[in-house]
Design a protein around this motif. Sequence first.
Motif, mmCIF file in Angstrom:
data_model
loop_
_atom_site.group_PDB
_atom_site.id
_atom_site.type_symbol
_atom_site.label_atom_id
_atom_site.label_comp_id
_atom_site.label_asym_id
_atom_site.label_seq_id
_atom_site.Cartn_x
_atom_site.Cartn_y
_atom_site.Cartn_z
ATOM 1 N N GLU A 24 0.831 -1.202 0.000
ATOM 2 C CA GLU A 24 0.000 0.000 0.000
ATOM 3 C C GLU A 24 0.873 1.263 0.000
ATOM 4 N N LEU A 25 1.917 1.235 0.820
ATOM 5 C CA LEU A 25 2.786 2.416 0.919
ATOM 6 C C LEU A 25 3.936 2.365 -0.075
ATOM 7 N N GLY A 26 4.182 1.173 -0.614
ATOM 8 C CA GLY A 26 5.334 1.021 -1.498
ATOM 9 C C GLY A 26 6.637 1.159 -0.733
ATOM 10 N N ILE A 27 6.649 0.655 0.501
ATOM 11 C CA ILE A 27 7.828 0.826 1.361
ATOM 12 C C ILE A 27 8.296 -0.536 1.872
ATOM 13 N N VAL A 28 9.611 -0.689 1.935
ATOM 14 C CA VAL A 28 10.188 -1.918 2.473
ATOM 15 C C VAL A 28 10.301 -1.781 3.988
ATOM 16 N N MET A 29 9.757 -2.767 4.703
ATOM 17 C CA MET A 29 9.802 -2.746 6.168
ATOM 18 C C MET A 29 10.992 -3.585 6.648
ATOM 19 N N GLY A 30 10.899 -4.131 7.868
ATOM 20 C CA GLY A 30 12.021 -4.906 8.399
ATOM 21 C C GLY A 30 11.964 -6.371 7.988
ATOM 22 N N ASN B 214 -1.668 14.371 8.617
ATOM 23 C CA ASN B 214 -2.743 13.388 8.419
ATOM 24 C C ASN B 214 -4.120 14.039 8.314
ATOM 25 N N GLU B 215 -4.230 15.281 8.760
ATOM 26 C CA GLU B 215 -5.520 15.980 8.635
ATOM 27 C C GLU B 215 -5.702 16.581 7.242
ATOM 28 N N ILE B 216 -4.642 16.569 6.429
ATOM 29 C CA ILE B 216 -4.729 17.155 5.079
ATOM 30 C C ILE B 216 -5.260 16.089 4.112
ATOM 31 N N PRO B 217 -6.385 16.361 3.428
ATOM 32 C CA PRO B 217 -6.962 15.352 2.531
ATOM 33 C C PRO B 217 -5.949 14.911 1.467
ATOM 34 N N GLY B 218 -5.866 13.604 1.256
ATOM 35 C CA GLY B 218 -4.991 13.060 0.212
ATOM 36 C C GLY B 218 -3.609 12.671 0.718
ATOM 37 N N LEU B 219 -3.223 13.165 1.885
ATOM 38 C CA LEU B 219 -1.896 12.823 2.417
ATOM 39 C C LEU B 219 -2.032 11.817 3.557
ATOM 40 N N VAL B 220 -1.118 10.869 3.584
ATOM 41 C CA VAL B 220 -1.120 9.880 4.673
ATOM 42 C C VAL B 220 0.292 9.784 5.229
ATOM 43 N N CYS B 221 0.354 9.873 6.536
ATOM 44 C CA CYS B 221 1.636 9.751 7.200
ATOM 45 C C CYS B 221 1.542 8.514 8.089
ATOM 46 N N VAL C 55 5.589 10.748 4.225
ATOM 47 C CA VAL C 55 4.269 11.188 3.768
ATOM 48 C C VAL C 55 3.973 10.524 2.426
ATOM 49 N N THR C 56 2.897 9.737 2.413
ATOM 50 C CA THR C 56 2.476 9.071 1.180
ATOM 51 C C THR C 56 1.595 10.055 0.410
ATOM 52 N N VAL C 57 2.052 10.381 -0.813
ATOM 53 C CA VAL C 57 1.403 11.479 -1.550
ATOM 54 C C VAL C 57 0.578 10.985 -2.731
ATOM 55 N N LYS C 58 0.458 9.671 -2.892
ATOM 56 C CA LYS C 58 -0.239 9.196 -4.098
ATOM 57 C C LYS C 58 -1.693 9.657 -4.114
ATOM 58 N N GLY C 59 -2.264 9.933 -2.933
ATOM 59 C CA GLY C 59 -3.655 10.390 -2.833
ATOM 60 C C GLY C 59 -3.887 11.759 -3.448
ATOM 61 N N ILE C 60 -2.832 12.525 -3.704
ATOM 62 C CA ILE C 60 -3.039 13.827 -4.361
ATOM 63 C C ILE C 60 -2.626 13.761 -5.836
ATOM 64 N N ALA D 140 12.788 11.023 -1.802
ATOM 65 C CA ALA D 140 11.482 10.860 -2.441
ATOM 66 C C ALA D 140 11.508 9.552 -3.205
ATOM 67 N N ASP D 141 10.381 8.815 -3.175
ATOM 68 C CA ASP D 141 10.258 7.639 -4.036
ATOM 69 C C ASP D 141 8.937 7.765 -4.781
ATOM 70 N N LEU D 142 8.474 6.677 -5.374
ATOM 71 C CA LEU D 142 7.289 6.782 -6.221
ATOM 72 C C LEU D 142 6.086 7.351 -5.462
ATOM 73 N N TYR D 143 5.829 6.811 -4.264
ATOM 74 C CA TYR D 143 4.622 7.206 -3.527
ATOM 75 C C TYR D 143 4.869 8.176 -2.382
ATOM 76 N N ASN D 144 6.129 8.321 -1.955
ATOM 77 C CA ASN D 144 6.383 8.979 -0.667
ATOM 78 C C ASN D 144 7.463 10.052 -0.727
ATOM 79 N N VAL D 145 7.366 10.958 0.242
ATOM 80 C CA VAL D 145 8.506 11.832 0.545
ATOM 81 C C VAL D 145 8.819 11.645 2.029
ATOM 82 N N LEU D 146 10.102 11.724 2.352
ATOM 83 C CA LEU D 146 10.519 11.507 3.740
ATOM 84 C C LEU D 146 11.139 12.785 4.288
ATOM 85 N N PHE D 147 10.634 13.205 5.448
ATOM 86 C CA PHE D 147 11.199 14.364 6.148
ATOM 87 C C PHE D 147 11.864 13.853 7.419
#
Length: 397
Positions: free
Chosen positions: A158-164, A318-325, A346-351, A373-380
């Motif tokens: 869903e996030l397109g992220i590699v976990m542990g 997370n309160e901003i529509p389209g963004l998921v953290c 922050v998963t930005v595919k929703g925008i 930044a990757d396909l779906y996300n930006v990291l801060f």
Amino acid sequence: MSRLFLGNNGHKEAVQLAKLDQTRMPLFKALVDYVKEEVMPFHTPGHKQGKGAPAGFFDFIGLNALAVDLTEITELDDLHEPRGVIKEAQELAADLYGADRSFFLINGTTGGIYAMILTVCGPGDKIIVPRNAHRSVVGGIILSGGVPVFVEPVIDEELGIVMGVTYDAVEQALRSHPDAQAVLLLNPTYYGVATNIKEIVELVHQYDIPVLVDEAHGPHLHFCDALPMSALAAGADMCAQSTHKILGAMSQCSLLHVRAGRINIQRLKAMLRLVQTTSPNYLLLASLDAARAQMAAEGPRLIQKTVALARTIRKQINEIPGLVCFGEEKLNRPGMYSMDPTKVTVTVKGIGLSGSEVEYLLRHKYKIQVELADLYNVLFIISLGDGLREARTLVGA
Ligand SMILES: Cc1ncc(COP(=O)(O)O)c(C=O)c1O
């Protein structure tokens, strides 16, 4: 069988456990003393404390930074065979982190990972590593002539992220390769995701082989209970941490910590000599000394404050529509035992934009630079250098 545990992660009051006088900065002090003494330098570096430096460069960088760019003269010790201020500074780091030995690294965690792998792995030796290991792990294995046994980490589609990696996956690798010489783990991932490291370390130790940990993104774990357990607390044998990435040291400055027992310290020292320069930059080394003292004095408070700030930022994003953290709701799943909230993904595919497009917009429209930044996300990365102003600017953008 999936083994997931939540609850007390075993942190102790890190700073209270230190026994030495952590207010001291022996290496930094030696540099300042040398400069104050106004010694005439007939030694390297050739810019002679800035006097021969290019003018524009000198004007911008400043006198002090160039004045302490010195070399391995007697009172400044020798990184590769320390007997004076570097030895003391490293002992202070070991004391603070609860390690048996700590080593200053000026070629980043990359150098530490090379040295760790070269210490335990020779030509033809197997080493179990996560498939998403950093390129320095691959480099270390190439240098050693070892043979990687890759363990697949969990992937969050869903996030397109590699976990542990999971306990079960490591157990399977150990069963299939009982001749492996070591296991290398990542704690946490770039995105702040940590596996159940303590249990995996205990498992690996049943095979009586060492656990090495790439803790590039975890030099702060030791100082805050709200963060994943550190490699040393989990009983790992060696770990390398990028003090420069998360704490106050300058770029390239990392620490390598060792727990005695399974590690041949003489060989490790020889490997560190092999992968590091004979002309270490003293400005960098001093910044490690100062970063350690800073964490000893204020680490728990600073990291707790950073965690609280990151949590506020996450909530507001997370309160901003389209963004998921993503956050703690993902915990207690395979490969995601705990997480570091200061890595704000922050998963930005929703925008309807890719991570790279968002990176570009943030950089050129809002003058904000993301960590990656990757396909779906930006990291801060939120660190002790951030405050309310940064939080407001980020959420506002
Ligand atoms: C997971 C991981 N390991 C190791 C490294 C290497 O660290 P350093 O830049 O301190 O050499 C990095 C750097 O980004 C990393 O992300």
